[in-house]
Write a protein that holds these residues in place. Structure first.
Motif, PDB file in Angstrom:
ATOM      1  N   PRO A 125      17.398 -26.583 -11.101  1.00 54.27           N
ATOM      2  CA  PRO A 125      17.396 -27.208 -12.440  1.00 54.27           C
ATOM      3  C   PRO A 125      16.341 -26.640 -13.390  1.00 54.27           C
ATOM      4  N   LEU A 126      15.433 -25.823 -12.874  1.00 55.62           N
ATOM      5  CA  LEU A 126      14.405 -25.265 -13.755  1.00 55.62           C
ATOM      6  C   LEU A 126      14.993 -24.185 -14.659  1.00 55.62           C
ATOM      7  N   GLY A 127      16.164 -23.677 -14.317  1.00 59.30           N
ATOM      8  CA  GLY A 127      16.747 -22.620 -15.120  1.00 59.30           C
ATOM      9  C   GLY A 127      15.991 -21.327 -14.880  1.00 59.30           C
ATOM     10  N   HIS A 184      13.211 -20.077 -18.862  1.00 61.20           N
ATOM     11  CA  HIS A 184      11.944 -20.561 -19.417  1.00 61.20           C
ATOM     12  C   HIS A 184      10.802 -20.666 -18.421  1.00 61.20           C
ATOM     13  N   VAL A 185      11.145 -20.734 -17.129  1.00 63.86           N
ATOM     14  CA  VAL A 185      10.083 -20.930 -16.145  1.00 63.86           C
ATOM     15  C   VAL A 185       9.917 -19.651 -15.326  1.00 63.86           C
ATOM     16  N   LYS A 186       8.708 -19.122 -15.322  1.00 63.18           N
ATOM     17  CA  LYS A 186       8.432 -17.871 -14.594  1.00 63.18           C
ATOM     18  C   LYS A 186       8.591 -18.066 -13.104  1.00 63.18           C
ATOM     19  N   ASN A 187       8.903 -16.974 -12.416  1.00 66.68           N
ATOM     20  CA  ASN A 187       9.193 -17.014 -10.986  1.00 66.68           C
ATOM     21  C   ASN A 187       8.123 -17.714 -10.153  1.00 66.68           C
ATOM     22  N   ARG A 188       6.879 -17.375 -10.399  1.00 65.56           N
ATOM     23  CA  ARG A 188       5.808 -17.952  -9.598  1.00 65.56           C
ATOM     24  C   ARG A 188       5.710 -19.466  -9.817  1.00 65.56           C
ATOM     25  N   GLU A 189       5.912 -19.859 -11.080  1.00 69.95           N
ATOM     26  CA  GLU A 189       5.862 -21.279 -11.427  1.00 69.95           C
ATOM     27  C   GLU A 189       7.068 -22.016 -10.820  1.00 69.95           C
ATOM     28  N   ARG A 190       8.249 -21.370 -10.810  1.00 65.43           N
ATOM     29  CA  ARG A 190       9.431 -21.959 -10.162  1.00 65.43           C
ATOM     30  C   ARG A 190       9.136 -22.270  -8.701  1.00 65.43           C
TER      31      ARG A 190
END
Ligand SMILES: Nc1ncnc2c1ncn2[C@@H]1O[C@H](COP(=O)(O)OP(=O)(O)O)[C@@H](O)[C@H]1O
Ligand SMILES: [Mg+2]
Length: 227
Positions: free
Chosen positions: A114-116, A119-125
């Motif tokens: 659901p983070l898509g 907008h959300v960087k890989n590390r943050e995902r």
């Protein structure tokens, strides 16, 4: 108690067939209800009485034929497609009986869905997915694929996915329906924990013992709530 969900005379009709052979099913026949923020409500009733239809409308996955659905005072029926998509993604977590995980993705990547990607960087995902998986007790199986997990564990991944955007409301449609009693109770324990942490939960079940663990039971019969 702050009002979270309000439904007023919600009717849902499914129409199928053609002009000569028309088939109309009235799945909901005027449901009115109110759920407060922080409540844990169980919805129960026979197969076909409209439980899933009700939950799908609550989650913005389907629209009512008539009546009004208010989420924190805002008309969900009046939202355009973009606002509705945002509502589904940010405000509501949804859990299904059949888990619906992607076979080719591991637990972290399933939970992160659901983070898509935009907008959300890989590390943050990864960080947020791991946090959600830790919260559901699956911190030890971050890289496991669905086929390597038990049913109960797969449902935990699905719950991690449902809560990754920190929605205030979790809707669960027969979340223990594919699990044995022991694993079903473990999922219930997890729902209790999320509830204690402040989530509003609406869970459909036809298991009265599980329904009895909620704050309140809403009984449905033939498209209506029983008083
Ligand atoms: N997409 C659909 N098209 C036509 N009829 C439907 C559809 N979804 C549900 N129904 C009908 O609406 C009624 C309520 O279904 P549902 O909400 O799935 O009940 P429950 O979850 O309580 O078993 C049933 O009669 C079902 O056959
Ligand atoms: Mg159902």
């Amino acid at each position: 108690m702050e009002e979270c969900i309000r439904m007023q005379k919600i009717v849902k009709r499914y129409e199928s067939g053609n002009r000569k052979n028309r088939n109309v099913t009235e799945a909901l026949r005027g449901v009115s209800l109110c759920i407060s923020k922080g409540e844990f409500v169980a919805v129960t009733g026979r197969s076909g009485c409209g439980k899933s239809t009700l939950l799908n409308i609550m989650g913005g996955m389907d629209r009512q034929t008539s009546g009004e659905y208010l989420f924190f005072g805002k008309k969900v029926g009046g939202m355009n497609a973009r606002a509705l998509a945002r509502f589904r993604n940010q405000s509501i977590g949804f859990v299904f009986q059949a888990f619906y995980l992607a076979k080719e993705l591991n637990a972290v990547d399933n939970a992160a869905m659901p983070l898509g990607y935009a907008h959300v960087k890989n590390r943050e995902r990864k960080r947020r997915a791991e946090e959600a998986l830790n919260a559901v007790g699956l911190g030890g199986k971050l890289r496991a694929y669905p086929a390597q997990l038990s049913g109960g564990e797969q449902q935990r991944v699905a719950i991690a996915r449902a809560i990754i955007n920190h929605p205030g409301v979790l809707l669960a449609d027969e979340p223990t329906g594919n699990l044995d009693q022991e694993n079903g109770q473990k999922i219930m324990d997890l729902l209790h924990q999320l509830h204690r942490d402040g989530m509003t939960i609406v869970m459909v079940t036809h298991d009265l013992a599980l329904a009895g663990q909620a704050d309140r039971i809403l009984y449905m019969e033939d498209g209506m709530q029983k008083m």
